[in-house]
Design a protein around this motif. Structure first.
Motif, PDB file in Angstrom:
ATOM      1  N   VAL A 113     -13.005   1.763   3.921  1.00 41.24           N
ATOM      2  CA  VAL A 113     -13.760   0.541   3.634  1.00 41.24           C
ATOM      3  C   VAL A 113     -13.020  -0.665   4.192  1.00 41.24           C
ATOM      4  N   LEU A 114     -11.709  -0.714   4.011  1.00 38.61           N
ATOM      5  CA  LEU A 114     -10.926  -1.845   4.515  1.00 38.61           C
ATOM      6  C   LEU A 114     -10.963  -1.928   6.032  1.00 38.61           C
ATOM      7  N   ALA A 129     -11.025   3.965   0.158  1.00 42.34           N
ATOM      8  CA  ALA A 129     -10.602   2.561   0.164  1.00 42.34           C
ATOM      9  C   ALA A 129     -10.072   2.159   1.534  1.00 42.34           C
ATOM     10  N   LYS A 130      -9.301   3.036   2.165  1.00 39.82           N
ATOM     11  CA  LYS A 130      -8.766   2.734   3.497  1.00 39.82           C
ATOM     12  C   LYS A 130      -9.892   2.587   4.517  1.00 39.82           C
ATOM     13  N   SER A 151     -10.198   8.860  -3.299  1.00 38.79           N
ATOM     14  CA  SER A 151     -10.495   7.448  -3.505  1.00 38.79           C
ATOM     15  C   SER A 151      -9.626   6.565  -2.612  1.00 38.79           C
ATOM     16  N   LEU A 152      -8.381   6.969  -2.379  1.00 33.20           N
ATOM     17  CA  LEU A 152      -7.517   6.219  -1.482  1.00 33.20           C
ATOM     18  C   LEU A 152      -8.040   6.258  -0.047  1.00 33.20           C
ATOM     19  N   TYR A 199     -21.807  -1.141   0.312  1.00 35.63           N
ATOM     20  CA  TYR A 199     -21.311  -2.329  -0.355  1.00 35.63           C
ATOM     21  C   TYR A 199     -21.843  -3.560   0.364  1.00 35.63           C
ATOM     22  N   SER A 228     -16.326   2.975   6.996  1.00 34.50           N
ATOM     23  CA  SER A 228     -16.975   3.769   5.957  1.00 34.50           C
ATOM     24  C   SER A 228     -18.453   3.976   6.268  1.00 34.50           C
TER      25      SER A 228
END
Length: 54
Positions: free
Chosen positions: A38-39, A35-36, A31-32, A48, A43
């Motif tokens: 996506v930021l 998240a990285k 998950s980390l 999203y 991704s």
């Protein structure tokens, strides 16, 4: 109600707990990493929507 017939040994209990923690740690790492990505906008597996305030 189901009741265990014999006591679980310490080694079995520790093994089960270690496996549970290992599984949780692996999911946390995944998950980390997601998240990285996506930021950073890299991704490809996570969908999203981006809302722009105008």
């Amino acid at each position: 109600m189901a009741v265990p017939k014999k006591r679980t040994s310490k080694s079995k209990k520790k093994t089960r707990k270690a496996n549970w923690k290992k599984k949780a740690n692996k999911e946390a790492q995944k998950s980390l990493a997601l998240a990285k990505s996506v930021l950073q906008g890299k991704s490809t597996t996570f969908l999203y929507t981006i809302y722009i305030n105008e």
